[in-house]
Scaffold this active site. Structure first.
Site, PDB file in Angstrom:
ATOM      1  N   TYR A  87      63.760  49.724  39.367  1.00  0.00           N
ATOM      2  CA  TYR A  87      62.609  50.519  39.814  1.00  0.00           C
ATOM      3  C   TYR A  87      63.070  51.973  39.851  1.00  0.00           C
ATOM      4  O   TYR A  87      64.037  52.297  40.516  1.00  0.00           O
ATOM      5  CB  TYR A  87      62.182  50.123  41.223  1.00  0.00           C
ATOM      6  CG  TYR A  87      61.574  48.747  41.369  1.00  0.00           C
ATOM      7  CD1 TYR A  87      62.376  47.603  41.439  1.00  0.00           C
ATOM      8  CD2 TYR A  87      60.190  48.593  41.456  1.00  0.00           C
ATOM      9  CE1 TYR A  87      61.808  46.346  41.589  1.00  0.00           C
ATOM     10  CE2 TYR A  87      59.618  47.330  41.617  1.00  0.00           C
ATOM     11  CZ  TYR A  87      60.435  46.218  41.679  1.00  0.00           C
ATOM     12  OH  TYR A  87      59.879  44.968  41.830  1.00  0.00           O
ATOM     13  N   LYS A 124      53.970  41.504  45.048  1.00  0.00           N
ATOM     14  CA  LYS A 124      53.413  40.675  46.112  1.00  0.00           C
ATOM     15  C   LYS A 124      52.110  39.965  45.747  1.00  0.00           C
ATOM     16  O   LYS A 124      51.723  39.005  46.405  1.00  0.00           O
ATOM     17  CB  LYS A 124      53.149  41.540  47.363  1.00  0.00           C
ATOM     18  CG  LYS A 124      54.419  42.046  48.018  1.00  0.00           C
ATOM     19  CD  LYS A 124      55.280  40.905  48.524  1.00  0.00           C
ATOM     20  CE  LYS A 124      56.743  41.293  48.632  1.00  0.00           C
ATOM     21  NZ  LYS A 124      57.640  40.182  48.397  1.00  0.00           N
ATOM     22  N   HIS A 149      67.279  35.835  40.540  1.00  0.00           N
ATOM     23  CA  HIS A 149      67.824  37.183  40.733  1.00  0.00           C
ATOM     24  C   HIS A 149      68.199  37.377  42.204  1.00  0.00           C
ATOM     25  O   HIS A 149      67.372  37.162  43.079  1.00  0.00           O
ATOM     26  CB  HIS A 149      66.782  38.244  40.329  1.00  0.00           C
ATOM     27  CG  HIS A 149      66.673  38.449  38.861  1.00  0.00           C
ATOM     28  ND1 HIS A 149      66.228  39.625  38.304  1.00  0.00           N
ATOM     29  CD2 HIS A 149      66.941  37.633  37.812  1.00  0.00           C
ATOM     30  CE1 HIS A 149      66.254  39.531  36.993  1.00  0.00           C
ATOM     31  NE2 HIS A 149      66.675  38.319  36.663  1.00  0.00           N
ATOM     32  N   TYR A 185      61.080  42.080  50.190  1.00  0.00           N
ATOM     33  CA  TYR A 185      61.007  41.795  48.754  1.00  0.00           C
ATOM     34  C   TYR A 185      61.147  40.288  48.483  1.00  0.00           C
ATOM     35  O   TYR A 185      60.409  39.730  47.657  1.00  0.00           O
ATOM     36  CB  TYR A 185      62.102  42.568  48.007  1.00  0.00           C
ATOM     37  CG  TYR A 185      61.903  42.624  46.505  1.00  0.00           C
ATOM     38  CD1 TYR A 185      62.533  41.710  45.662  1.00  0.00           C
ATOM     39  CD2 TYR A 185      61.061  43.580  45.927  1.00  0.00           C
ATOM     40  CE1 TYR A 185      62.343  41.750  44.294  1.00  0.00           C
ATOM     41  CE2 TYR A 185      60.865  43.635  44.554  1.00  0.00           C
ATOM     42  CZ  TYR A 185      61.504  42.711  43.740  1.00  0.00           C
ATOM     43  OH  TYR A 185      61.296  42.741  42.374  1.00  0.00           O
ATOM     44  N   PRO A 199      51.072  46.539  42.383  1.00  0.00           N
ATOM     45  CA  PRO A 199      52.106  45.566  41.993  1.00  0.00           C
ATOM     46  C   PRO A 199      53.553  46.017  42.243  1.00  0.00           C
ATOM     47  O   PRO A 199      54.472  45.267  42.020  1.00  0.00           O
ATOM     48  CB  PRO A 199      51.845  45.363  40.492  1.00  0.00           C
ATOM     49  CG  PRO A 199      51.059  46.539  40.063  1.00  0.00           C
ATOM     50  CD  PRO A 199      50.297  47.011  41.233  1.00  0.00           C
TER      51      PRO A 199
END
Ligand code: FAS
Ligand code: PHB
Length: 398
Positions: free
Chosen positions: A205, A301, A76, A393, A297
């Site tokens: 998200y 990470k 991704h 990220y 979460p």
């Protein structure tokens, strides 16, 4: 005492941290034994993380366990943030000069590592009970445990405490030997694994007035979704239909993605906490992974931090055995914690930005709610802000 024997590194816990350390050491000819409390089926069946940083993929390749990951993992190069009635894509590769993440379930990583260890003749003692680290203040530590009714003693040079947040190793340290830092959040995640096509090609998200939601996946036919819920949620009050309905509300079915329903394969609640124990070394006992730290979460990470701890510990043990030097072992805790705290910050920030915080008695959160909305609006409008999110990220350098 029953059977007594010796190894070089005794690893407590066969989660990703313990298994990866054992596999990496094996490839350097360094012997280890893993002591695992649960049985193999339980360990391989735990449904947890799903997003791997590039550093994690690289280390799994170095460990020789990435063939299936390279075949089946989904690369991704971006993800979406939904909020304030809008959606914005964080273009990871553009913002980080080409870095990406790979979607591949932690269960699969665990299965690949266990298969590799056993194929190489590695020793994983499943259903080891009453595992107890001893004499780790000195240079002759040993671990006692019982297995199939027999008491055992395992002498070693080092103990790797890879036994997770509820494990025995951190609890075995003298109380004054560690300092802990903790933040618990007034919410949890209700997670589902469903036999249904993902809602979109990439993760979404969502910040919403009804609460946070995340649409993720495990493959083109398996979805992994989460909705924010209360920390002491009663799962029986969440029939499948309510979960699908909440996801639709919070993510918003619009052009480009659609919540596909399907039979649930798993439904569970994950508590949310930030936690760090310092230092991560005590004599010849080294803590790694969830045994030393926990992140909410939201920033994906947890698993990746366990891997970076193992990167530092593995290199230090190889230096000790191959070059009879111990400066990397001496630096392990400081090096690992430097990266841990940056990931703790990012995970705390992303959690604080995207979740709906309940009003506490006598405290009106109207101002904080506007701050969340303003920060999301700023994030969606600023390449600089998006770059900060993207580089955290994809994973900061080891
Ligand atoms: P683990 O907890 O995975 O492994 C520890 C092992 O030690 C276990 O097998 C346990 O049985 C064993 N053990 C414990 N006590 C023992 C004892 N006394 N003797 C012997 N063995 C013992 N991270 C993300 O990035 N994204 C997510 O979505 C996400 N979801 C999660 C959901 C849940 C419910 C949980 C608990 C964690 C989640 N995490 C997530 C974090 C998770 O992926 C961890 O970071 C990761 O499992 C850490 O790996 P380990 O440090 O190996 O610890
Ligand atoms: C998952 O797919 O389980 C997942 C993905 C991203 C997160 C957390 C969990 O931030």
């Amino acid at each position: 005492m029953g059977k007594s024997r010796r190894t070089q590194v005794c690893i407590v816990g066969s989660g990703p941290a313990g298994l990866l350390l054992s596999q990496l050491l094996h490839r350097q000819g360094i012997e280890s034994v893993i002591l695992e409390r649960r049985d193999r089926a339980y360990v391989e069946g735990r449904i947890r993380a799903g997003v791997l940083e590039q550093g994690t993929v690289d280390l799994l390749r170095e460990a020789g366990v990435a063939d299936r990951l390279d075949r089946e993992g989904l690369v991704h190069d971006g993800f979406e943030i939904a909020g304030n009635g809008r959606r914005h894509r964080i273009a990871l590769d553009e913002l980080t000069n080409g870095k990406v993440v790979t979607v591949y379930g932690q269960t699969e990583v665990t299965k690949d590592l266990i298969a590799a260890r056993l194929a190489a003749g590695g020793e994983i003692v499943f259903e080891a009970a009453d595992v107890t680290p001893n004499a780790f203040d000195g240079s002759k530590p040993f671990v006692t445990y019982s297995h199939q009714g027999q008491e055992h003693r395992l002498d070693c040079d080092f103990i790797a405490g890879c036994d997770g947040f509820h494990g025995v190793c951190r609890q075995s340290l003298p109380q004054n030997a560690i300092r802990t830092f903790e933040r618990t959040y007034p919410f949890a995640w209700l997670g589902i694994l469903a036999k249904a096509a993902p809602a979109a090609d990439e993760l979404i998200y969502a910040h919403h007035d009804r609460g946070f939601a995340l649409c993720s996946m495990r493959s083109e036919s398996i979805s992994r979704h989460y909705v924010q819920c209360s920390p002491n949620e009663d799962l029986s009050k969440w029939p499948d239909a309510r979960i699908w309905d909440e996801l639709r509300h919070r993510i918003g079915d619009t052009d480009g993605h659609h919540i596909n329903e399907g039979p649930l394969l798993d439904k569970s609640i994950t508590p949310m906490r930030s936690f760090v124990a310092e230092p991560m070394r005590h004599g010849s006992l080294f803590l790694a992974g969830d045994a030393a730290h926990i992140v909410p979460p939201t920033g994906a990470k947890g698993l990746n931090l366990a891997v970076s701890d193992i990167y530092y510990l593995y290199r230090a043990l190889v230096q000790f055995y191959k070059q009879s030097m111990s400066d990397l072992l001496d630096r392990y805790s400081d090096q690992a914690l430097a990266r841990v705290w940056k990931a703790e910050r990012f995970s705390w920030w992303m959690t604080s930005l995207l979740h709906k915080f309940p009003n506490e008695a006598g405290y009106d959160r109207a101002f904080e709610n506007r701050m969340q909305e303003a920060e999301i609006a700023y994030l969606m409008s600023s390449r600089a802000a998006q770059t900060v999110v993207a580089e955290n990220y994809v994973g900061l350098p080891f």
